[in-house]
Design a protein around this motif. Structure first.
Motif, short mmCIF file in Angstrom:
data_model
loop_
_atom_site.label_atom_id
_atom_site.label_comp_id
_atom_site.label_asym_id
_atom_site.label_seq_id
_atom_site.Cartn_x
_atom_site.Cartn_y
_atom_site.Cartn_z
N ALA A 207 -16.56 22.95 -4.19
CA ALA A 207 -15.93 21.65 -4.46
C ALA A 207 -14.61 21.52 -3.73
O ALA A 207 -14.18 20.41 -3.40
CB ALA A 207 -15.73 21.46 -5.96
N ALA A 208 -13.95 22.64 -3.44
CA ALA A 208 -12.69 22.62 -2.71
C ALA A 208 -12.90 22.35 -1.22
O ALA A 208 -11.94 22.14 -0.49
CB ALA A 208 -11.96 23.94 -2.90
N GLY A 209 -14.16 22.38 -0.79
CA GLY A 209 -14.46 22.13 0.61
C GLY A 209 -14.67 23.38 1.43
O GLY A 209 -14.65 23.34 2.67
N LEU A 210 -14.87 24.52 0.77
CA LEU A 210 -15.12 25.78 1.46
C LEU A 210 -16.60 26.10 1.44
O LEU A 210 -17.30 25.80 0.47
CB LEU A 210 -14.34 26.91 0.80
N ARG A 211 -17.08 26.70 2.53
CA ARG A 211 -18.50 27.06 2.65
C ARG A 211 -18.66 28.55 2.43
O ARG A 211 -18.07 29.36 3.14
CB ARG A 211 -19.03 26.67 4.02
N LEU A 212 -19.45 28.91 1.44
CA LEU A 212 -19.71 30.32 1.16
C LEU A 212 -20.52 30.94 2.29
O LEU A 212 -21.54 30.39 2.72
CB LEU A 212 -20.46 30.47 -0.16
N VAL A 213 -20.08 32.11 2.73
CA VAL A 213 -20.77 32.83 3.80
C VAL A 213 -21.49 34.06 3.27
O VAL A 213 -22.63 34.33 3.62
CB VAL A 213 -19.77 33.25 4.90
N ARG A 214 -20.79 34.81 2.41
CA ARG A 214 -21.37 36.07 1.91
C ARG A 214 -20.71 36.43 0.60
O ARG A 214 -19.53 36.18 0.39
CB ARG A 214 -21.15 37.19 2.93
N THR A 215 -21.48 37.03 -0.30
CA THR A 215 -20.95 37.54 -1.56
C THR A 215 -21.14 39.04 -1.61
O THR A 215 -21.98 39.61 -0.89
CB THR A 215 -21.63 36.89 -2.77
N ALA A 216 -20.37 39.70 -2.47
CA ALA A 216 -20.47 41.15 -2.59
C ALA A 216 -20.13 41.58 -4.01
O ALA A 216 -19.29 40.97 -4.67
CB ALA A 216 -19.52 41.83 -1.60
#
Length: 234
Positions: A207-216
């Motif tokens: 919602a802040a405008g950031l695109r998730l690339v990877r989680t860990a």
């Protein structure tokens, strides 16, 4: 675990720094051998998610500056922001710092190539507002790494007394601040923690405008106590 983005004492009141009275204790705690193995895991995950780069990397809620050496080792020039003057007394010898509320970062729009927030999201009542500010100050293509206690397994709602089994109760849905902690001498018993469920954390990021690339995820014995992600500003 360890920083102030600006905790509030009530609706309409000014931001206050909850760590000020614990700053000396916390600096010693972060340097002690008892926290060493955990911090090594934190720093390993931070290195893996952020990667090498150059230019300024904003350490949001930097606390005592305990993670500055990791950012510098990756080639970044760390700059810290925190509300706690007590914490910043220790941080100034580790990185350039500015005292400010991280829901109102003193940086221009699109001015920074990278930012991190490490072990601090439970120290603020409105992490979504912090994420919006981080997105604002990042330049297009800028990286952001979130790394914190695992939202599903670490909190007042999680009973670790019968490891390796962990019992999660109905308080998982409770966003309020709690001082309940398995370690009565630890950080949370002193300063408390706001809980942010996993879905709310990820939704606030996008919602802040950031695109998730990877989680860990990372943790001993197969149970993750850390959760992090890399996101970019499109």
């Amino acid at each position: 675990m360890g920083s102030d983005a600006g905790t509030t004492t009530g609706v309409g009141t000014r931001a206050t720094a909850t760590y000020d009275e614990h700053a000396d204790w916390y600096n010693e705690f972060m340097s002690a051998g008892s926290a060493g193995e955990y911090i090594r895991r934190v720093h390993g995950a931070l290195e893996d998610l952020l990667g090498a780069g150059e230019g300024a990397c904003l350490d949001v809620c930097c606390g005592t500056g305990a993670h500055a050496s990791v950012l510098g080792g990756l080639g970044w020039a760390p700059v810290g922001v925190d509300l706690s003057g007590g914490q910043l007394r220790h941080a100034v010898g580790r990185l350039p710092v500015v005292r400010a509320d991280s829901t109102a970062l003193p940086f221009a729009d699109g001015s920074l190539p990278a930012a991190v927030c490490v072990l601090a999201h439970t120290d603020v009542p409105d992490y979504a507002a912090v994420l919006r500010e981080i997105a604002r100050v990042l330049r297009p293509g800028g990286r952001f790494v979130h790394l914190g206690v695992h939202p599903c397994y670490i909190g007042a709602f999680a009973d670790w007394s019968d490891r390796p089994r962990i019992v999660v109760d109905e308080r998982y849905a409770d966003h309020s601040r709690s001082f309940d902690a398995w370690n009565p001498a630890g950080v949370r018993a002193r300063v408390g923690a706001w809980h942010l469920p996993l879905a709310d954390l990820l939704n606030a990021t996008t919602a802040a405008g950031l695109r998730l690339v990877r989680t860990a995820e990372a943790g001993p014995g197969g149970i993750p106590d850390l959760f992090g992600f890399l996101a970019v500003k499109p």
